[in-house]
Write an enzyme that holds these catalytic residues in place. Sequence first.
Site, PDB file in Angstrom:
ATOM      1  N   TYR A   1       0.814  -1.219   0.000  1.00  0.00           N
ATOM      2  CA  TYR A   1       0.000   0.000   0.000  1.00  0.00           C
ATOM      3  C   TYR A   1       0.842   1.261   0.000  1.00  0.00           C
ATOM      4  CZ  TYR A   1       0.852   0.806   5.022  1.00  0.00           C
ATOM      5  OH  TYR A   1       1.437   1.063   6.232  1.00  0.00           O
TER       6      TYR A   1
ATOM      7  N   HIS B   1     -10.350  -5.451   8.343  1.00  0.00           N
ATOM      8  CA  HIS B   1      -9.095  -4.960   7.787  1.00  0.00           C
ATOM      9  C   HIS B   1      -8.269  -6.101   7.197  1.00  0.00           C
ATOM     10  CE1 HIS B   1      -6.259  -1.740   7.173  1.00  0.00           C
ATOM     11  NE2 HIS B   1      -5.282  -2.491   7.645  1.00  0.00           N
ATOM     12  N   LYS B   2      -8.240  -7.215   7.896  1.00  0.00           N
ATOM     13  CA  LYS B   2      -7.566  -8.427   7.417  1.00  0.00           C
ATOM     14  C   LYS B   2      -8.272  -9.635   8.025  1.00  0.00           C
ATOM     15  CE  LYS B   2      -2.889  -6.378   7.272  1.00  0.00           C
ATOM     16  NZ  LYS B   2      -1.480  -6.502   7.746  1.00  0.00           N
TER      17      LYS B   2
ATOM     18  N   ASP C   1      -7.507   3.386   8.237  1.00  0.00           N
ATOM     19  CA  ASP C   1      -6.742   3.427   6.989  1.00  0.00           C
ATOM     20  C   ASP C   1      -7.351   2.504   5.937  1.00  0.00           C
ATOM     21  OD1 ASP C   1      -5.693   2.033   9.287  1.00  0.00           O
ATOM     22  OD2 ASP C   1      -4.157   1.151   8.025  1.00  0.00           O
TER      23      ASP C   1
ATOM     24  N   ILE D   1      -6.333  10.279  10.847  1.00  0.00           N
ATOM     25  CA  ILE D   1      -7.216  11.338  10.358  1.00  0.00           C
ATOM     26  C   ILE D   1      -6.891  11.642   8.904  1.00  0.00           C
ATOM     27  CG2 ILE D   1      -7.887  13.762  10.634  1.00  0.00           C
ATOM     28  CD1 ILE D   1      -7.127  13.430  13.633  1.00  0.00           C
ATOM     29  N   GLY D   2      -5.598  11.685   8.607  1.00  0.00           N
ATOM     30  CA  GLY D   2      -5.173  11.921   7.237  1.00  0.00           C
ATOM     31  C   GLY D   2      -5.699  10.869   6.284  1.00  0.00           C
ATOM     32  N   TRP D   3      -5.553   9.604   6.666  1.00  0.00           N
ATOM     33  CA  TRP D   3      -6.059   8.520   5.817  1.00  0.00           C
ATOM     34  C   TRP D   3      -7.553   8.701   5.540  1.00  0.00           C
ATOM     35  CZ3 TRP D   3      -2.639   6.289   3.167  1.00  0.00           C
ATOM     36  CH2 TRP D   3      -1.481   5.672   3.672  1.00  0.00           C
TER      37      TRP D   3
END
Length: 407
Positions: A73, A167-168, A178, A250-252
């Site tokens: 990723y 997520h997984k 994310d 937060i960015g993700w």
Amino acid sequence: MCKSLSTKINLKKTVFVLLMLFGFKTIGQTPNDGEAKVIPYDLKWSERTALSILNKYPQAWQLDGNEKPKWDYKMGFVLSGFEKLYQKTNDKKYLNYIKEYVDGMIDSTGNIKKYDIKEYNIDCLNPGKLLFNLYGITKDSRYLNIIGQLRNQLESQPRTASGGFWHKQIYPNQMWIDGLYMAEPFYAQFTVKYEKGKSLDDIAKQFELVQNHIVDKKTGLVYQAWDESKEIAWADKQTGTSPTIWGRGIGWYMVALVETLDYFPKSHPKYKVLVSYLNQMAKNVNQYKSENGLWYQVADKPELYGNYVEPSASGMIIYAFAKGANKGYLSSSYKSTAKKSFDSFVKEFVKVDKKGEVNILNVSSNVGLGGKPFRDGTNTYYLISKTKENGAIGLGAFLLAAIELEK
């Protein structure tokens, strides 16, 4: 005989002199010493950063210090910036960098090397975004085949009881913030391009689950993860959320919103809902920036001992502000904020060396939750994680922000 011998000796001398001259010229033009190889200072930050990456990591899989090729990723994140830069400049070296990475990761039959769908790792979808454009340009059927494989993963991806993607496989009942970035922009592009938008409601639902369960009621910011079962040790027993509001998380989330909205039709009933989520997050995160306009590793506790402003978080938020304003999702005031924060980013985190190469300082290392050894997700865990120069997410975030601001 003597004349012939003399001619041979003179010829050898001539060759030797030429080799010496050529050798000195070559040495004088190495990337370390030659001015001709220095990245020009009058280029935009976006191109300077991309050229720096090309110099430091001739193969994209080498980003972040990787020792062997990997479908990853982080590579997908950085190369998404290269794709945008190629679209702006039409410079083939940026496209070739992407293509060389992808071609090295897939085999002749159109399969990702060492990819196992049964792992249901949602991170695997992110590099898949690069394949849409590559297929459009080359018509190489291998790219289309992999796009289909990744879509099939989503079709059978395990979900929480409420319908959120795990997520997984190894993290049952857990949505990670994310993961919204890893899956939803790919999912949205696919469904609009190949499915007439049939999955747009499902995509919107993923964001709705974040808003209902991962957004902190007090600050309006997002935690890193949510365990719907509330069984994992890091989960709050009342809410199921992880303990820390992580700046990069937060960015993700904000980047996931602005990039998913690229493919969401304005006529869709959930379009305005997603735009409202972005506006809420932008308003809330703007209240937690430093005096210089940057954002912290532990986003909601700037006063916490050992806390620090962090480049990947800051770069992503700057990019989301700028893109959101450019697209009309956010008010134009966020573009002004992004510009000021970008200038602070350059002062705080960017070091240009004697070769003109851009280096991003103090990037937080990769962090996660659970696993072995167990990662408890406390504030302390995030603060003691090592930082490094030129972490891939920091480089990618700065590249994207610079492109969006035309810096």
